[in-house]
Write a protein that holds these residues in place. Structure first.
Motif, short mmCIF file in Angstrom:
data_model
loop_
_atom_site.label_atom_id
_atom_site.label_comp_id
_atom_site.label_asym_id
_atom_site.label_seq_id
_atom_site.Cartn_x
_atom_site.Cartn_y
_atom_site.Cartn_z
N GLU A 1 31.54 39.74 25.72
CA GLU A 1 32.69 39.45 26.57
C GLU A 1 33.25 38.07 26.22
OE1 GLU A 1 33.81 39.09 31.34
OE2 GLU A 1 31.80 39.72 30.68
N PHE A 2 34.56 37.98 26.04
CA PHE A 2 35.22 36.71 25.77
C PHE A 2 36.70 36.86 26.09
CE2 PHE A 2 35.59 39.12 21.88
CZ PHE A 2 36.90 38.89 21.45
N GLU A 3 37.40 35.74 26.14
CA GLU A 3 38.83 35.75 26.42
C GLU A 3 39.61 35.41 25.16
OE1 GLU A 3 42.19 33.44 29.17
OE2 GLU A 3 40.05 33.03 29.45
N LEU A 4 40.59 36.23 24.83
CA LEU A 4 41.45 35.98 23.69
C LEU A 4 42.60 35.10 24.14
CD1 LEU A 4 42.21 36.56 20.71
CD2 LEU A 4 43.51 38.53 21.55
N VAL A 5 42.74 33.91 23.49
CA VAL A 5 43.78 32.95 23.85
C VAL A 5 44.96 33.10 22.90
CG1 VAL A 5 44.33 30.51 24.18
CG2 VAL A 5 42.03 31.36 24.72
#
Length: 445
Positions: free
Chosen positions: A321-325
């Motif tokens: 899980e991670f956030e794409l910036v």
């Protein structure tokens, strides 16, 4: 300087006459001789005297007109010579007006052409040398006898003064923050330098005399990547040898443990069976451990292809899980998709194992004209200075049970693509930046 003397009065009145004046004097002299012969032979006769004087004047006029074309040619060639003296090699005397001095005019024209060609060649060499110096990764510094910097290239300015001008500065002031360089320069001792940022440079020092003054030329060649590549190659060779020997030992040992366990079960020796099961389990774990290192040592050359970024991001988010910036790249970028996926998975795995919350783990892709930056950040508190210094060293790990090849494998993959990896602490965590060049290096087989 030798003082200039004003011309004397005698030299002012007596100057060497030019050709036209000499011929006029010659006509005058002939006229006087003719008049002297007349008076001695015929006595005074106004008609003869007038005839002689008229003849002298006519001769003077005729020689003036006869000499005029030659004098014009001489003036044209003199102007050409003055142009050569002033460095103007692209002008020639008008060949249509040169007749009697044509050979001299041709020689001057050939000389002019040769000088022009030599100057053009010299200019091209200077331009090539300047281009090499300006684009070279080797830092170059030229100093005078007082250690004042006279010349530097962009690599030197970037290394010592954050890209700012160095000319006119004292060398000791510029290198003061770099103790290793201070020591080497003070002793004029060339060799390898290990700087505080873990970079490795080779220092070469030359002394020479220019315009009767002593000068020093310092050349700092970056060797970090070359030495790291050689170290990595040596580690891989060692891993292949160790892996081969361990495989040769583990295979029969696993077979014997399995056979011994089967025999113990048949004879209902529970403790002995448990012992053989433990041996088999440890052999399996050791084999998996060895295979991981062998896989690292046998990393194949990348096979670049166009990266499908949406698919790649989806594959990564299926694992971690991670956030794409920001947005995905708008242009096509070439990379070995399988290796790039493995690289990013390793970084995301490390980010999660750092203790960071999943919401603080981000991936950002920044397009630049010739490079693509892939930046992974986490909120795990970052690394200690010692860990950050050795993070890319093979087999170095600060994790319990870690193998120490994760970040090394990441570096190996990105450098095989012609890029590089950098790590730094920022507020709250660690930032890992991957630089992927637009033009991939050619792979040799």
């Amino acid at each position: 300087m030798r003082p200039k003397h004003s011309p004397s009065l005698a030299s002012h009145f007596w100057r060497r006459p030019d050709s036209a004046s000499s011929l006029n004097l010659l006509c005058l002299l002939l006229t006087l001789i003719a008049l002297a012969v007349q008076f001695s032979a015929f006595g005074a006769n106004s008609l003869i005297t007038a005839a002689i004087c008229s003849t002298g004047i006519v001769l003077a006029i005729l020689q003036h007109y006869a000499m005029k074309p030659l004098l014009q040619e001489i003036a044209a060639l003199n102007l050409h010579a003055q142009n050569l003296q002033d460095g103007s090699f692209n002008t020639n005397a008008n060949q249509t007006k040169i007749h009697q001095l044509s050979e001299l005019a041709t020689s001057l024209a050939n000389m002019s052409a040769q000088l022009s060609s030599e100057r053009a060649t010299l200019y091209q060499r200077e331009l090539l040398l300047d281009t090499v110096l300006q684009s070279s990764p080797t830092a170059m510094l030229l100093t005078d006898a007082n250690n004042t910097v006279l010349m530097s290239n962009p690599a030197a300015r970037q290394l010592l003064n954050m890209g700012k001008a160095l000319n006119g500065h004292k060398l000791e002031d510029l290198i003061a923050p770099v103790p290793a360089l201070v020591k080497a320069v003070a002793s004029l001792q060339p060799g390898l330098l290990h700087l505080a940022d873990n970079s490795i440079w080779h220092l070469a020092i030359s002394q020479f005399t220019l315009n009767q003054k002593q000068h020093h030329l310092y050349l700092l060649k970056p060797l970090t990547r070359e030495i790291q590549r050689e170290e990595l190659s040596a580690w891989k060779k060692l891993l292949r040898v160790i892996g081969h020997e361990l495989n040769n030992t583990l295979a029969p040992l696993s077979s014997l443990a399995f056979s011994g366990g089967q025999l113990a079960q048949q004879q209902q020796h529970a403790q002995l069976s448990q012992l053989f099961d433990t041996i088999s389990e440890r052999c399996l774990h050791l084999n998996q451990f060895v295979q991981a290192y062998i896989q690292f040592a046998k990393l194949p050359p990348p096979q670049p292809g166009v990266v499908n970024w949406p698919r790649l991001i989806n594959q990564l988010q299926d694992q971690y899980e991670f956030e794409l910036v920001d947005d995905l790249p708008a242009t096509d970028w070439l990379a070995d998709v399988q290796q790039l996926t493995q690289l990013l998975l390793n970084l995301l795995k490390n980010a999660h194992e750092s203790g960071s919350a999943a919401a603080q783990i981000t991936l950002k892709l920044v397009e630049q004209p010739d490079t693509l930056l892939l930046v992974v950040q986490d909120g795990g508190g970052g690394m200690s200075d010692e860990t950050l210094q050795h993070a890319l060293v093979p087999f170095y790990t600060s994790k319990s049970g870690g193998s120490g090849i994760g970040l090394t494998l990441c570096r190996d993959i990105i450098e095989a693509h012609g890029g590089h990896i950098s790590l730094r602490n920022y507020a709250g965590g660690l930032e890992v930046t991957l630089l992927l060049p637009k033009h991939q290096p050619r792979q040799t087989t």
